[in-house]
Design a protein around this motif. Structure first.
Motif, PDB file in Angstrom:
ATOM      1  N   PHE A   4       0.842  -1.187   0.000  1.00  0.00           N
ATOM      2  CA  PHE A   4       0.000   0.000   0.000  1.00  0.00           C
ATOM      3  C   PHE A   4       0.877   1.236   0.000  1.00  0.00           C
ATOM      4  N   SER A   5       0.281   2.388  -0.238  1.00  0.00           N
ATOM      5  CA  SER A   5       1.001   3.659  -0.145  1.00  0.00           C
ATOM      6  C   SER A   5       0.012   4.746   0.267  1.00  0.00           C
ATOM      7  N   ILE A   6       0.533   5.838   0.802  1.00  0.00           N
ATOM      8  CA  ILE A   6      -0.275   6.967   1.253  1.00  0.00           C
ATOM      9  C   ILE A   6      -0.172   8.084   0.224  1.00  0.00           C
ATOM     10  N   ASP A   7      -1.299   8.525  -0.290  1.00  0.00           N
ATOM     11  CA  ASP A   7      -1.319   9.618  -1.256  1.00  0.00           C
ATOM     12  C   ASP A   7      -0.810  10.896  -0.583  1.00  0.00           C
ATOM     13  N   PRO A   8       0.026  11.682  -1.278  1.00  0.00           N
ATOM     14  CA  PRO A   8       0.579  12.903  -0.678  1.00  0.00           C
ATOM     15  C   PRO A   8      -0.464  13.907  -0.202  1.00  0.00           C
ATOM     16  N   VAL A   9      -1.691  13.838  -0.725  1.00  0.00           N
ATOM     17  CA  VAL A   9      -2.718  14.780  -0.269  1.00  0.00           C
ATOM     18  C   VAL A   9      -2.997  14.620   1.221  1.00  0.00           C
ATOM     19  N   PHE A  10      -2.713  13.421   1.769  1.00  0.00           N
ATOM     20  CA  PHE A  10      -3.019  13.140   3.176  1.00  0.00           C
ATOM     21  C   PHE A  10      -1.798  13.330   4.068  1.00  0.00           C
ATOM     22  N   HIS A  11      -1.049  14.388   3.829  1.00  0.00           N
ATOM     23  CA  HIS A  11       0.143  14.595   4.651  1.00  0.00           C
ATOM     24  C   HIS A  11      -0.172  15.376   5.914  1.00  0.00           C
ATOM     25  N   TYR A  21      -4.477   9.601   9.679  1.00  0.00           N
ATOM     26  CA  TYR A  21      -4.794   8.921   8.418  1.00  0.00           C
ATOM     27  C   TYR A  21      -3.953   7.659   8.274  1.00  0.00           C
ATOM     28  N   ALA A  22      -2.670   7.744   8.623  1.00  0.00           N
ATOM     29  CA  ALA A  22      -1.804   6.567   8.550  1.00  0.00           C
ATOM     30  C   ALA A  22      -2.296   5.471   9.492  1.00  0.00           C
ATOM     31  N   CYS A  23      -2.666   5.858  10.713  1.00  0.00           N
ATOM     32  CA  CYS A  23      -3.156   4.874  11.681  1.00  0.00           C
ATOM     33  C   CYS A  23      -4.452   4.233  11.196  1.00  0.00           C
ATOM     34  N   GLY A  24      -5.351   5.033  10.638  1.00  0.00           N
ATOM     35  CA  GLY A  24      -6.597   4.490  10.128  1.00  0.00           C
ATOM     36  C   GLY A  24      -6.377   3.542   8.966  1.00  0.00           C
ATOM     37  N   THR A  25      -5.402   3.864   8.125  1.00  0.00           N
ATOM     38  CA  THR A  25      -5.074   2.972   7.011  1.00  0.00           C
ATOM     39  C   THR A  25      -4.560   1.638   7.525  1.00  0.00           C
ATOM     40  N   LEU A  26      -3.694   1.676   8.532  1.00  0.00           N
ATOM     41  CA  LEU A  26      -3.165   0.438   9.120  1.00  0.00           C
ATOM     42  C   LEU A  26      -4.268  -0.372   9.772  1.00  0.00           C
ATOM     43  N   ALA A  27      -5.181   0.302  10.455  1.00  0.00           N
ATOM     44  CA  ALA A  27      -6.298  -0.399  11.090  1.00  0.00           C
ATOM     45  C   ALA A  27      -7.150  -1.107  10.044  1.00  0.00           C
ATOM     46  N   GLY A  28      -7.363  -0.452   8.900  1.00  0.00           N
ATOM     47  CA  GLY A  28      -8.133  -1.067   7.832  1.00  0.00           C
ATOM     48  C   GLY A  28      -7.441  -2.288   7.252  1.00  0.00           C
ATOM     49  N   PRO A  49       6.196   7.513   5.109  1.00  0.00           N
ATOM     50  CA  PRO A  49       6.493   8.224   3.857  1.00  0.00           C
ATOM     51  C   PRO A  49       5.285   8.288   2.930  1.00  0.00           C
ATOM     52  N   LEU A  50       5.295   9.276   2.058  1.00  0.00           N
ATOM     53  CA  LEU A  50       4.208   9.488   1.115  1.00  0.00           C
ATOM     54  C   LEU A  50       4.547   8.914  -0.252  1.00  0.00           C
ATOM     55  N   ASP A  51       3.510   8.477  -0.963  1.00  0.00           N
ATOM     56  CA  ASP A  51       3.654   8.019  -2.346  1.00  0.00           C
ATOM     57  C   ASP A  51       4.794   7.014  -2.490  1.00  0.00           C
ATOM     58  N   THR A  52       4.901   6.137  -1.484  1.00  0.00           N
ATOM     59  CA  THR A  52       5.985   5.155  -1.432  1.00  0.00           C
ATOM     60  C   THR A  52       5.408   3.779  -1.136  1.00  0.00           C
ATOM     61  N   PRO A  53       5.730   2.762  -1.922  1.00  0.00           N
ATOM     62  CA  PRO A  53       5.201   1.423  -1.638  1.00  0.00           C
ATOM     63  C   PRO A  53       5.681   0.916  -0.276  1.00  0.00           C
ATOM     64  N   LEU A  54       4.738   0.518   0.561  1.00  0.00           N
ATOM     65  CA  LEU A  54       5.027  -0.073   1.857  1.00  0.00           C
ATOM     66  C   LEU A  54       4.414  -1.467   1.892  1.00  0.00           C
ATOM     67  N   GLY A  60       1.678 -13.145  13.632  1.00  0.00           N
ATOM     68  CA  GLY A  60       0.851 -13.532  14.772  1.00  0.00           C
ATOM     69  C   GLY A  60      -0.381 -12.647  14.852  1.00  0.00           C
ATOM     70  N   ARG A  61      -0.570 -11.998  15.994  1.00  0.00           N
ATOM     71  CA  ARG A  61      -1.726 -11.131  16.175  1.00  0.00           C
ATOM     72  C   ARG A  61      -1.436  -9.675  15.837  1.00  0.00           C
ATOM     73  N   ARG A  62      -0.260  -9.417  15.332  1.00  0.00           N
ATOM     74  CA  ARG A  62       0.135  -8.058  14.990  1.00  0.00           C
ATOM     75  C   ARG A  62       0.366  -7.919  13.488  1.00  0.00           C
ATOM     76  N   GLY A  63       0.264  -6.697  13.022  1.00  0.00           N
ATOM     77  CA  GLY A  63       0.619  -6.385  11.650  1.00  0.00           C
ATOM     78  C   GLY A  63       1.665  -5.289  11.657  1.00  0.00           C
ATOM     79  N   HIS A  64       2.539  -5.301  10.669  1.00  0.00           N
ATOM     80  CA  HIS A  64       3.611  -4.313  10.605  1.00  0.00           C
ATOM     81  C   HIS A  64       3.706  -3.743   9.197  1.00  0.00           C
ATOM     82  N   ALA A  65       3.932  -2.436   9.120  1.00  0.00           N
ATOM     83  CA  ALA A  65       4.183  -1.780   7.847  1.00  0.00           C
ATOM     84  C   ALA A  65       5.689  -1.627   7.682  1.00  0.00           C
TER      85      ALA A  65
END
Length: 241
Positions: A4-11, A21-28, A49-54, A60-65
């Motif tokens: 995934f990546s974060i569009d620069p508009v959401f900086h 916005y980053a936290c909400g994206t991770l939660a999703g 980072p923005l506009d960067t593939p992550l 386990g029960r956790r997710g990491h970006a």
């Protein structure tokens, strides 16, 4: 694993994502991966980072970006109840936001509360609530562009609305802070055009950190739509890209 990546508009800061916005994206992503139960707790280890593939990887029960060899953020199920600040009326919130002083804003182009984002951000102006020390509030009427095809504001933008008001419960001009950890519970998504009230309260400060809670209320009925708890960490603006 997904990418995934974060569009620069959401900086937030100019070169990194708005924390909420980053936290909400991770939660999703965690919810989609099926390892999240109940409200999400997201920790931001590095500026996202923005506009960067992550890469989003489940462990386990956790997710990491991941960004290359760096873990940018982690998400897991939250534990414990999130306190919700007592509501204020639309009229009280209007008076509070009229008292908002955004001069010296450390991140004036922030997606959620930037003063230099006319028509392209959420336009939040959290000001002090009369008679309630360390409490700020403002109204928020989501614009049509912020809603999905169903007319509802997506969760990651609700996370953004819950984020920045908490930062204004302290003095971000004198001592800028960035979001370090956020836990949120969304009960209902607001539709575009519905007037909402955002309230934030400072819980405590300890050296470089500040802990606060925020809540989003339906401006007509006073119904609690969402709430969050957040930890903010003081930064030197010269080191923030």
């Amino acid at each position: 694993m997904s990418t995934f990546s974060i569009d620069p508009v959401f900086h937030g800061p100019p070169a990194s994502a708005n924390g909420g916005y980053a936290c909400g994206t991770l939660a999703g992503l965690a919810e989609a991966a099926g390892h999240l139960t109940g409200p999400a707790a997201v920790t931001l280890h590095l500026p996202v980072p923005l506009d960067t593939p992550l890469e989003y990887r489940v462990a386990g029960r956790r997710g990491h970006a991941w960004h290359g060899e760096d873990v940018v953020a982690s998400v897991a199920s939250a534990h414990g109840e999130i306190p919700d600040p007592a509501p204020v009326t639309v009229e009280q919130a209007g008076r509070a936001q009229a008292a908002f002083d955004g001069s010296g804003h450390p991140f004036p182009t922030c997606f959620a509360c930037g003063t230099q984002r006319p028509g392209t951000g959420l336009g939040l102006r959290p000001g002090p609530v009369e008679g309630r020390p360390y409490t700020v509030a403002c109204t928020w009427t989501p614009a049509p562009w912020s809603a999905g095809s169903d007319g509802l504001v997506p969760p990651e933008i609700v996370w953004s609305a819950l984020d920045c008001p908490g930062g204004w419960t302290t003095d971000p001009v004198r001592r800028p802070r960035l979001l370090g950890r956020m836990t949120a519970e969304i009960r209902a998504l607001p539709p575009a055009g519905q007037t909402c009230v955002v309230v934030a309260e400072l819980e405590r400060t300890e050296e470089r950190t500040a802990l606060n809670t925020t809540a989003l209320y339906d401006g007509r009925t006073g119904t609690l739509l969402a709430k969050a708890s957040a930890l903010w960490i003081a930064v030197d603006l010269a080191t923030v890209r």
